[in-house]
Design a protein around this motif. Structure first.
Motif, short mmCIF file in Angstrom:
data_model
loop_
_atom_site.label_atom_id
_atom_site.label_comp_id
_atom_site.label_asym_id
_atom_site.label_seq_id
_atom_site.Cartn_x
_atom_site.Cartn_y
_atom_site.Cartn_z
N ASP A 1 -49.18 13.05 -60.43
CA ASP A 1 -50.57 12.66 -59.77
C ASP A 1 -50.23 11.89 -60.94
O ASP A 1 -49.90 11.42 -61.62
N LEU A 2 -52.14 11.72 -61.51
CA LEU A 2 -51.94 10.60 -62.79
C LEU A 2 -51.67 10.94 -63.84
O LEU A 2 -51.36 10.86 -64.51
N ALA A 3 -51.43 12.69 -64.21
CA ALA A 3 -50.91 12.92 -65.37
C ALA A 3 -49.60 12.97 -64.95
O ALA A 3 -48.91 13.63 -65.83
N ASN A 4 -48.70 12.63 -64.13
CA ASN A 4 -47.29 12.79 -64.44
C ASN A 4 -47.02 14.23 -63.41
O ASN A 4 -45.54 14.28 -64.18
N ARG A 5 -48.10 14.97 -62.83
CA ARG A 5 -47.11 16.49 -62.39
C ARG A 5 -47.00 15.86 -61.29
O ARG A 5 -47.72 15.81 -60.53
N ASP A 6 -46.33 17.11 -60.47
CA ASP A 6 -46.65 17.42 -59.14
C ASP A 6 -46.91 17.44 -58.77
O ASP A 6 -48.08 18.80 -58.92
N ARG A 7 -47.75 16.71 -57.56
CA ARG A 7 -48.98 17.29 -57.28
C ARG A 7 -49.11 17.35 -55.45
O ARG A 7 -50.28 17.76 -55.00
N VAL A 8 -48.38 16.29 -54.67
CA VAL A 8 -48.46 16.13 -53.33
C VAL A 8 -46.91 16.21 -52.94
O VAL A 8 -46.40 15.63 -53.02
N VAL A 9 -47.07 17.08 -51.37
CA VAL A 9 -46.13 17.10 -50.51
C VAL A 9 -46.28 16.61 -49.61
O VAL A 9 -47.50 17.03 -49.19
N ALA A 10 -45.29 15.68 -49.35
CA ALA A 10 -45.73 14.49 -48.41
C ALA A 10 -44.13 15.17 -47.15
O ALA A 10 -43.15 15.55 -47.23
N GLY A 11 -44.93 15.04 -46.00
CA GLY A 11 -43.19 14.40 -45.20
C GLY A 11 -44.03 14.51 -43.75
O GLY A 11 -44.87 13.69 -43.35
N ALA A 12 -43.09 14.46 -42.59
CA ALA A 12 -43.51 13.83 -41.21
C ALA A 12 -42.69 14.12 -40.30
O ALA A 12 -42.07 15.76 -40.54
N LYS A 13 -43.02 14.52 -38.90
CA LYS A 13 -42.33 15.44 -38.00
C LYS A 13 -41.69 14.29 -37.30
O LYS A 13 -42.26 13.58 -36.70
N GLY A 14 -40.98 14.43 -36.67
CA GLY A 14 -39.89 13.85 -35.81
C GLY A 14 -40.64 13.14 -34.27
O GLY A 14 -41.20 13.55 -34.14
N GLU A 15 -39.98 12.82 -33.95
CA GLU A 15 -40.92 11.33 -33.05
C GLU A 15 -40.11 12.20 -31.81
O GLU A 15 -39.15 12.57 -32.14
#
Ligand code: GLN
Length: 284
Positions: free
Chosen positions: A270-284
């Motif tokens: 985030d803007l405070a440089n702390r871990d904030r969001v986990v992102a990822g994807a589902k395989g095709e």
């Protein structure tokens, strides 16, 4: 002698400071503006404008409530988030600037012009879902929440933003009622605070915000254990997911999503440089 805008601002700031409120200058200004029907520009251009008796009474009430640590969002009944204004009640988590990181990532993955579907699990006020839909006219969304009173707030917000035709808001237990439906993007800001830590939170959060939206169980990860496999199930092949996390939960949450089969799992700050969001994807 009647109180002027600038006197009201100063008086409120001192009182909120004494009450231990974090950010008393901004809060004082917001309360003066709301009580006096003034804008920020009015306070600067016309600082000696007097409050009417009714405005002064309202101002006293607002400041007294804030000094008792009621959140500004509950006193005003609204809160700005990303580029939209949302109605807020004690039935929903007040939208936080930290969560804008998630919106920003969603908009980056799904550029303007692309038609896509988004599912928001635990939609609350609608902050995430509505901020995305407001910026992406070709997108449509579904928001699920277990709380009927939260959904009422989200519906009001969707209508106020003119988004009601592109969004459905349904009561449900995460993805349980979704059948075979699938989505290009699935997002969530689930409860993630460790149960034992709730007592030590600021009074604004501990005493005024819905526990249902905060309490993530003994280790804070209960919701992700359910969400990781369910999100992968309802994603379309190649679809993306984004979940908000606590600043110290990146490794555990990433592991849960990898174990559920997610690809390209990573954490954004985030803007405070702390871990904030986990992102990822589902395989095709
Ligand atoms: N970020 C919120 C807080 O610390 C918690 C939100 C949540 O549990 N999803 O107050």
């Amino acid at each position: 002698m009647s109180l002027t805008l600038v006197q009201a601002w100063t008086a409120a700031r001192k009182r909120l400071e004494a009450a231990g409120v974090d950010g008393p200058v901004i809060d004082a200004r917001l309360l003066v503006e709301a009580a006096a029907g003034a804008t920020r520009a009015d306070i600067i251009a016309d600082p000696h404008r007097a409050l009417t008796d009714a405005q002064a009474a309202r101002f006293d009430d607002y400041v007294a409530r804030r000094a008792r640590r009621e959140p500004v969002s509950h006193i005003l009944g609204r809160r700005g988030f990303w580029k939209i204004m949302l109605n807020v009640t004690p039935d929903v988590l007040t939208p936080r600037p930290d969560t804008e990181t998630l919106v920003e990532l969603a908009l980056r993955f799904f550029p303007e012009g692309r038609a896509f579907s988004v599912l928001d699990l635990g939609v609350g006020s609608g902050a995430i879902l509505l901020a995305i839909l407001a910026e992406r006219p070709a997108a449509k969304g579904l928001g699920i929440d277990v709380s009927e009173s939260a959904l009422a707030v989200a519906r009001e917000n969707a209508a106020n933003l003119g988004l009601e035709r592109r969004v459905a808001l349904l009561r449900g237990d995460w993805t349980a009622g979704l059948g075979e439906a699938s989505f290009d993007l699935v997002v969530s800001n689930p409860p993630y605070i460790r149960s034992a830590e709730i007592a030590g939170l600021e009074p604004e959060v501990r005493d005024h915000e819905p526990r249902l939206a905060l309490d993530g169980g003994p280790d804070g990860l209960d919701a992700y254990r359910v969400l990781a496999p369910e999100m992968l199930r309802v994603l379309k092949p190649g679809g993306r997911f984004l979940v908000e996390i606590g600043f110290d939960q990146s490794a555990e949450v990433e592991a849960l999503f990898r174990a559920a089969g997610a690809l390209s799992v990573s954490t954004a700050k985030d803007l405070a440089n702390r871990d904030r969001v986990v992102a990822g994807a589902k395989g095709e």
